[in-house]
Design a protein around this motif. Sequence first.
Motif, PDB file in Angstrom:
ATOM      1  N   THR A   1       0.826  -1.203   0.000  1.00  0.00           N
ATOM      2  CA  THR A   1       0.000   0.000   0.000  1.00  0.00           C
ATOM      3  C   THR A   1       0.861   1.254   0.000  1.00  0.00           C
ATOM      4  O   THR A   1       0.582   2.211  -0.745  1.00  0.00           O
ATOM      5  CB  THR A   1      -0.954   0.005   1.211  1.00  0.00           C
ATOM      6  N   ASP A  54      -7.077  -3.913  -2.675  1.00  0.00           N
ATOM      7  CA  ASP A  54      -6.568  -4.632  -1.513  1.00  0.00           C
ATOM      8  C   ASP A  54      -7.408  -5.893  -1.341  1.00  0.00           C
ATOM      9  O   ASP A  54      -8.546  -5.845  -0.882  1.00  0.00           O
ATOM     10  CB  ASP A  54      -6.660  -3.755  -0.266  1.00  0.00           C
ATOM     11  N   THR A  65      -8.022   3.070  -2.176  1.00  0.00           N
ATOM     12  CA  THR A  65      -7.939   1.629  -1.932  1.00  0.00           C
ATOM     13  C   THR A  65      -9.329   1.044  -2.052  1.00  0.00           C
ATOM     14  O   THR A  65     -10.214   1.346  -1.242  1.00  0.00           O
ATOM     15  CB  THR A  65      -7.379   1.315  -0.528  1.00  0.00           C
ATOM     16  N   THR A 109     -11.566  -2.292  -1.783  1.00  0.00           N
ATOM     17  CA  THR A 109     -11.397  -3.481  -0.960  1.00  0.00           C
ATOM     18  C   THR A 109     -12.144  -4.678  -1.533  1.00  0.00           C
ATOM     19  O   THR A 109     -13.348  -4.615  -1.789  1.00  0.00           O
ATOM     20  CB  THR A 109     -11.880  -3.203   0.478  1.00  0.00           C
ATOM     21  N   SER A 168     -12.949  -7.002   3.016  1.00  0.00           N
ATOM     22  CA  SER A 168     -12.508  -6.114   4.095  1.00  0.00           C
ATOM     23  C   SER A 168     -12.118  -6.904   5.339  1.00  0.00           C
ATOM     24  O   SER A 168     -12.559  -8.040   5.537  1.00  0.00           O
ATOM     25  CB  SER A 168     -13.608  -5.105   4.451  1.00  0.00           C
ATOM     26  N   ALA A 208     -11.671  -0.033   5.322  1.00  0.00           N
ATOM     27  CA  ALA A 208     -10.397  -0.447   4.725  1.00  0.00           C
ATOM     28  C   ALA A 208      -9.373  -0.695   5.817  1.00  0.00           C
ATOM     29  O   ALA A 208      -9.457  -0.147   6.936  1.00  0.00           O
ATOM     30  CB  ALA A 208      -9.881   0.624   3.766  1.00  0.00           C
ATOM     31  N   HIS A 209      -8.396  -1.504   5.496  1.00  0.00           N
ATOM     32  CA  HIS A 209      -7.331  -1.778   6.457  1.00  0.00           C
ATOM     33  C   HIS A 209      -6.607  -0.484   6.811  1.00  0.00           C
ATOM     34  O   HIS A 209      -6.461   0.419   5.976  1.00  0.00           O
ATOM     35  CB  HIS A 209      -6.350  -2.790   5.856  1.00  0.00           C
TER      36      HIS A 209
END
Length: 524
Positions: A150, A277, A245, A247, A250, A194-195
């Motif tokens: 990322t 992601d 980003t 996802t 998630s 999102a992460h």
Amino acid sequence: MDSSQFRAAAKEAIDEIATYYETLPSRPVLSTVTPGYLRPLLPESPPEEGEPWEKIQADISRVIMPGLTHWNSPKFMAFFPCNSSFPAMLGEMYSGAFNAAAFNWICSPAITELETVMMDWVAQLLALPKEFLSHGEGGGIIQGTASEVTVTALVAARERIIRRKLIDMPEGEEKIDTAADIRGKLVALGSEHAHSSTQKAALVAGTRYRSVPAPKETNYAVTASALRQTIQECRARGHEPFYFTITLGSTGTCAIDDLNGIAALAATEPNLWIHVDAAYAGSALLLPEYQHLCPPLAAFDSFNFNLHKWLLVNFDCSAFFVKRRKDLIDTYSITPSYLRNPHSEAGLVTDYRDWQIPLGRRFRSLKVWFVLRSFGAQGLRTFVRRTVALGVFFADLIKRRPDVFGLVTEPAFGLVTFQIRNLGPLGAGARANRVVPVRDALTNGFEPDADAQYAELVNQKTREVYEAVNAKGEFFLTSTVVGGQYVIRVVSATLLSEEKYMERLFDVLVKEAGGDVEQNGETC
């Protein structure tokens, strides 16, 4: 240690590792040590003289094993899996033996070229669009983690938009100052689910970060309309969105953002780098039943998933694919004289140092090669499909007891999320009807904000049960908060995972929640 001593020590170590895996189901999944446990077990300073291997190996059991959480245990159902396999371990061993930094082709041609081929193999296995193959403008590279990927993608996105905006400006101080002004107005975007690596990457890159709403009504997924509205709001404030980003799976619920809608939006936002992601769920794309998700990916700039989560390649091994490798090379290619060589200068080879932030890199493609050849595509599909089925199996157990549990999201990629709804003793009638009377009592008693009170009670009870299960150490679970709901996450995706462990966890949860445990389909 000479070669003969190494042979003996390595054989002992391999025997011990094999025994460790054979005994994983019987080991408590969570460590019971307290913080600082290790220092008293070790000397204050390193030894002056070398010690025999036998003494060192003995300390694995004495010092290290008590402090381990066993990620490959079938009772590890927390986070997402971090799988390994014996072929992957052998690949790691050979990589350690060759021990090359491998920052460019000339350092070890086999390391670079095997990685290129393996990333093409993986892309084909997942049915990724042809744009991500090395035969065209794209290609794949192995990085350490999805978080590292990322950062790499976000910084490349930042520099790409600056290059495009300043393409006609001559080099010099004015261009440097203008670029700095542009950076100060850039904003990176990510789903509210999102992460956290996206927000951290924006911090590293020195840009703003803003989350995009993904409410319960959209199953916790970002829609194209929500992303478009956020972009418009950013521009109204004088900020420029340059990265998003998207996802695919998630962390909280394995939600999938609106791939098709956002792919259409991407055509109208050429300066918005969209990174997929799919750290955990991306592995499922090797199954034909999930490959309908793949065509929209061609509209996005990059894609990432971790082979070290679900595809039996041990940590660390994160596959990063880009549609235009030039976007990375234009950002990261800095070539001092000591790195120049005729092969690179002629453009005949790939130098992966130009695709990433670090210079050196390990021979990680070796373990990918070993795993893909050992299991084969069919063996990996069988494993992933089996763990997806375990999620459905556990969700069915949860649904069977609405007096105790409430499913928050349907099982996705093996992940199940739920709450505890049994807030107190049930009357005979309530047990028979499998309902929870507390909510009705709040409503019928004309309590103000009855729904809010009930939701808070459910959150508290869910947290209590979650903490009680983990405290016992037999299973390891994780929790999260989505849409104001405190939920328990369960995902069982190790090589040793089986239905019997899901059934045992279910019984433990029922007991901790204060419900009646079922035997042979009857409550008792």
